[in-house]
Design a protein around this motif. Structure first.
Motif, PDB file in Angstrom:
ATOM      1  N   THR A 176     -28.745  -5.002   4.547  1.00  0.00           N
ATOM      2  CA  THR A 176     -29.348  -6.140   3.836  1.00  0.00           C
ATOM      3  C   THR A 176     -28.188  -6.993   3.313  1.00  0.00           C
ATOM      4  O   THR A 176     -27.025  -6.569   3.378  1.00  0.00           O
ATOM      5  N   PRO A 177     -28.474  -8.166   2.765  1.00  0.00           N
ATOM      6  CA  PRO A 177     -27.370  -9.022   2.276  1.00  0.00           C
ATOM      7  C   PRO A 177     -26.493  -8.333   1.232  1.00  0.00           C
ATOM      8  O   PRO A 177     -25.260  -8.428   1.311  1.00  0.00           O
ATOM      9  N   SER A 178     -27.096  -7.634   0.268  1.00  0.00           N
ATOM     10  CA  SER A 178     -26.255  -7.038  -0.784  1.00  0.00           C
ATOM     11  C   SER A 178     -25.475  -5.834  -0.255  1.00  0.00           C
ATOM     12  O   SER A 178     -24.345  -5.589  -0.683  1.00  0.00           O
ATOM     13  N   LEU A 179     -26.045  -5.096   0.699  1.00  0.00           N
ATOM     14  CA  LEU A 179     -25.297  -3.975   1.298  1.00  0.00           C
ATOM     15  C   LEU A 179     -24.156  -4.487   2.190  1.00  0.00           C
ATOM     16  O   LEU A 179     -23.054  -3.933   2.177  1.00  0.00           O
ATOM     17  N   ALA A 180     -24.423  -5.537   2.960  1.00  0.00           N
ATOM     18  CA  ALA A 180     -23.358  -6.132   3.793  1.00  0.00           C
ATOM     19  C   ALA A 180     -22.245  -6.658   2.899  1.00  0.00           C
ATOM     20  O   ALA A 180     -21.051  -6.496   3.200  1.00  0.00           O
ATOM     21  N   GLY A 181     -22.631  -7.265   1.758  1.00  0.00           N
ATOM     22  CA  GLY A 181     -21.638  -7.777   0.817  1.00  0.00           C
ATOM     23  C   GLY A 181     -20.810  -6.651   0.216  1.00  0.00           C
ATOM     24  O   GLY A 181     -19.589  -6.764   0.065  1.00  0.00           O
ATOM     25  N   ASP A 182     -21.468  -5.545  -0.101  1.00  0.00           N
ATOM     26  CA  ASP A 182     -20.778  -4.379  -0.652  1.00  0.00           C
ATOM     27  C   ASP A 182     -19.754  -3.846   0.365  1.00  0.00           C
ATOM     28  O   ASP A 182     -18.596  -3.562   0.033  1.00  0.00           O
ATOM     29  N   LEU A 183     -20.186  -3.745   1.626  1.00  0.00           N
ATOM     30  CA  LEU A 183     -19.299  -3.253   2.689  1.00  0.00           C
ATOM     31  C   LEU A 183     -18.087  -4.187   2.841  1.00  0.00           C
ATOM     32  O   LEU A 183     -16.944  -3.741   2.948  1.00  0.00           O
ATOM     33  N   ALA A 184     -18.347  -5.503   2.810  1.00  0.00           N
ATOM     34  CA  ALA A 184     -17.261  -6.496   2.966  1.00  0.00           C
ATOM     35  C   ALA A 184     -16.308  -6.449   1.775  1.00  0.00           C
ATOM     36  O   ALA A 184     -15.088  -6.588   1.943  1.00  0.00           O
ATOM     37  N   ALA A 185     -16.853  -6.240   0.564  1.00  0.00           N
ATOM     38  CA  ALA A 185     -16.005  -6.168  -0.632  1.00  0.00           C
ATOM     39  C   ALA A 185     -15.119  -4.924  -0.566  1.00  0.00           C
ATOM     40  O   ALA A 185     -13.924  -4.962  -0.852  1.00  0.00           O
ATOM     41  N   ARG A 186     -15.723  -3.813  -0.151  1.00  0.00           N
ATOM     42  CA  ARG A 186     -14.969  -2.562  -0.021  1.00  0.00           C
ATOM     43  C   ARG A 186     -13.839  -2.720   1.002  1.00  0.00           C
ATOM     44  O   ARG A 186     -12.734  -2.209   0.820  1.00  0.00           O
ATOM     45  N   ALA A 187     -14.123  -3.445   2.080  1.00  0.00           N
ATOM     46  CA  ALA A 187     -13.124  -3.648   3.137  1.00  0.00           C
ATOM     47  C   ALA A 187     -12.126  -4.743   2.785  1.00  0.00           C
ATOM     48  O   ALA A 187     -11.103  -4.889   3.457  1.00  0.00           O
ATOM     49  N   ASP A 188     -12.435  -5.532   1.754  1.00  0.00           N
ATOM     50  CA  ASP A 188     -11.547  -6.614   1.315  1.00  0.00           C
ATOM     51  C   ASP A 188     -11.233  -7.588   2.465  1.00  0.00           C
ATOM     52  O   ASP A 188     -10.075  -7.905   2.741  1.00  0.00           O
ATOM     53  N   VAL A 189     -12.280  -8.047   3.129  1.00  0.00           N
ATOM     54  CA  VAL A 189     -12.100  -8.938   4.287  1.00  0.00           C
ATOM     55  C   VAL A 189     -11.852 -10.376   3.823  1.00  0.00           C
ATOM     56  O   VAL A 189     -12.220 -10.760   2.714  1.00  0.00           O
ATOM     57  N   GLY A 190     -11.238 -11.155   4.714  1.00  0.00           N
ATOM     58  CA  GLY A 190     -10.938 -12.553   4.393  1.00  0.00           C
ATOM     59  C   GLY A 190     -12.174 -13.421   4.391  1.00  0.00           C
ATOM     60  O   GLY A 190     -12.271 -14.386   3.619  1.00  0.00           O
ATOM     61  N   LYS A 191     -13.118 -13.113   5.267  1.00  0.00           N
ATOM     62  CA  LYS A 191     -14.346 -13.906   5.360  1.00  0.00           C
ATOM     63  C   LYS A 191     -15.457 -13.021   5.900  1.00  0.00           C
ATOM     64  O   LYS A 191     -15.232 -12.224   6.813  1.00  0.00           O
ATOM     65  N   LEU A 192     -16.634 -13.187   5.323  1.00  0.00           N
ATOM     66  CA  LEU A 192     -17.802 -12.440   5.789  1.00  0.00           C
ATOM     67  C   LEU A 192     -18.760 -13.397   6.499  1.00  0.00           C
ATOM     68  O   LEU A 192     -19.150 -14.420   5.932  1.00  0.00           O
ATOM     69  N   VAL A 193     -19.114 -13.043   7.728  1.00  0.00           N
ATOM     70  CA  VAL A 193     -20.094 -13.827   8.493  1.00  0.00           C
ATOM     71  C   VAL A 193     -21.318 -12.943   8.691  1.00  0.00           C
ATOM     72  O   VAL A 193     -21.238 -11.914   9.369  1.00  0.00           O
ATOM     73  N   LEU A 194     -22.424 -13.327   8.087  1.00  0.00           N
ATOM     74  CA  LEU A 194     -23.657 -12.549   8.250  1.00  0.00           C
ATOM     75  C   LEU A 194     -24.428 -13.068   9.453  1.00  0.00           C
ATOM     76  O   LEU A 194     -24.524 -14.281   9.669  1.00  0.00           O
ATOM     77  N   ALA A 216     -27.672 -15.799  -2.040  1.00  0.00           N
ATOM     78  CA  ALA A 216     -27.795 -15.293  -3.422  1.00  0.00           C
ATOM     79  C   ALA A 216     -27.817 -13.763  -3.444  1.00  0.00           C
ATOM     80  O   ALA A 216     -27.184 -13.136  -4.290  1.00  0.00           O
ATOM     81  N   GLU A 217     -28.515 -13.158  -2.483  1.00  0.00           N
ATOM     82  CA  GLU A 217     -28.573 -11.686  -2.443  1.00  0.00           C
ATOM     83  C   GLU A 217     -27.188 -11.109  -2.126  1.00  0.00           C
ATOM     84  O   GLU A 217     -26.775 -10.108  -2.700  1.00  0.00           O
ATOM     85  N   CYS A 218     -26.463 -11.751  -1.222  1.00  0.00           N
ATOM     86  CA  CYS A 218     -25.122 -11.265  -0.846  1.00  0.00           C
ATOM     87  C   CYS A 218     -24.133 -11.451  -1.992  1.00  0.00           C
ATOM     88  O   CYS A 218     -23.224 -10.632  -2.183  1.00  0.00           O
ATOM     89  N   ARG A 219     -24.340 -12.511  -2.791  1.00  0.00           N
ATOM     90  CA  ARG A 219     -23.422 -12.796  -3.910  1.00  0.00           C
ATOM     91  C   ARG A 219     -23.514 -11.754  -5.028  1.00  0.00           C
ATOM     92  O   ARG A 219     -22.678 -11.721  -5.915  1.00  0.00           O
TER      93      ARG A 219
END
Ligand SMILES: [Zn+2]
Ligand SMILES: [Zn+2]
Length: 262
Positions: A208-226, A240-243
Motif C-alpha cells: 500500500t502507499p504507506s508500506l511502500a513509503g516505509d520500505l523506501a524510507a528504510r532503504a533511503d532511496v533518492g526517489k520513490l516511484v509508485l 497523502a498515504e505515502c507521506r
C-alpha cells in the motif's frame, strides 16, 4: 535512433494491473542504458506503449520478468512471435530473457502450446534464470543486475540495475513488505515500487502507499516511484498515504512518464 544516455533513462510503459484501462496499461518498465534497452515485465499492451515511446521491439536487448502472472508476462508470446516477422532478420543482436528460477520451465510449457511460433534461432535468444531463494547477480557490458526474492509468488524476484556511471534503479515487481527488497534497494537513486491498493484495502502479497513509503524510507532511496495501481488508487490520495512514512522525492507513475538518472 534515440540518443544514448550515460546513466539510466526509465520510461514507465504500463502503470496498471490486470484491470483493462485506457489510462494505465499492464505492467512494464523500459530502461535505456547506453546501447542496451531493458524491458521489465511485459503485460498486455506493452508493444503498443513501446511504439508510443518510439522504441522498436528489435531495439530491446533484454527482458527481465519479476514473476509469471499474466498481467506481467503475457505479452512475451506476441513479442517473440512479432520478432519472427517477416523472417527475424531485423533482429541483429541476441535477445536475453530472464526471470526467477522456474522461468525455463515456464518457457518450455509455453513452447508445448505454441511450438516454433515462439522459437528464435539459438544465436538470437538467451534464456537465464536468477535464484529465487537468495540474492543473485549478473555482470553485463553496460550494466550490472542484482536480484533478490520478492514476497509474492514462488518465482518472484526484484531487480536492481546499476549502470557504468554508478546510477541505480530498482524494480520491485509485485511484492508484499520485504526487508530483503529494502536491502536490495539500499541508497538506490530510484525505487520503482508496486503500490497495488490504498492503505484501507491492503491484501497479502502487495504493498500500500504507506508500506511502500516505509520500505523506501528504510532503504533511503533518492526517489520513490509508485506504480501498479488498481483503479481504487485513482480514487484515493495516494501521495497523502505515502507521506505518512516517506518524506523524500515521490512520483506517482503514469504511462509514458520518463525519469532520467545520472
Ligand atoms: Zn502478481
Ligand atoms: Zn501485478
Amino acid at each position: 535512433m534515440p540518443s544514448e544516455p550515460i546513466g539510466i533513462k526509465v520510461t514507465i510503459l504500463g502503470s496498471g494491473t490486470c484491470v483493462p484501462s485506457l489510462k494505465r496499461s499492464s505492467c512494464s518498465v523500459l530502461m535505456q542504458i547506453g546501447r542496451s534497452r531493458l524491458l521489465f515485465d511485459s503485460g498486455p499492451g506493452t508493444m503498443r506503449r513501446l511504439l508510443e515511446a518510439e522504441t522498436s521491439i528489435f531495439d530491446i536487448s533484454h527482458i527481465f520478468y519479476s514473476h509469471f502472472h499474466p498481467d506481467h508476462s503475457s505479452e512475451f508470446v506476441p513479442f517473440i512471435f512479432a520478432t519472427k516477422y517477416p523472417d527475424g532478420s531485423r533482429r541483429k543482436t541476441p535477445l536475453t530473457v530472464g526471470g526467477g528460477r522456474g522461468f525455463l520451465d515456464f518457457y518450455e510449457r509455453l513452447r508445448s502450446a505454441y511450438g516454433s511460433w515462439i522459437e528464435l534461432a539459438p544465436d538470437l535468444l538467451n534464456m537465464i534464470e536468477f535464484d529465487n531463494k537468495k540474492s543473485d547477480h549478473l555482470q553485463l557490458d553496460d550494466f550490472t543486475v542484482e536480484t533478490a526474492p520478492a514476497a509474492h509468488n514462488e518465482e518472484s524476484i526484484a531487480y536492481r540495475i546499476t549502470s557504468a556511471d554508478g546510477s541505480s534503479a530498482v524494480y520491485t515487481g509485485d511484492t508484499d513488505y520485504s526487508e530483503t527488497i529494502s536491502d536490495l534497494a539500499k541508497k538506490a537513486d530510484v525505487l520503482i515500487c508496486e503500490c497495488a491498493l490504498p492503505d484501507r484495502l491492503r491484501v497479502a502479497g502487495h504493498l500500500t502507499p504507506s508500506l511502500a513509503g516505509d520500505l523506501a524510507a528504510r532503504a533511503d532511496v533518492g526517489k520513490l516511484v509508485l506504480t501498479h495501481f488498481y483503479p481504487q488508487c485513482d480514487k484515493t490520495d495516494i501521495e497523502a498515504e505515502c507521506r505518512k512514512t516517506f518524506a523524500g522525492p515521490l512520483v506517482l507513475a503514469e504511462d509514458l512518464m520518463e525519469i532520467e538518472i545520472g
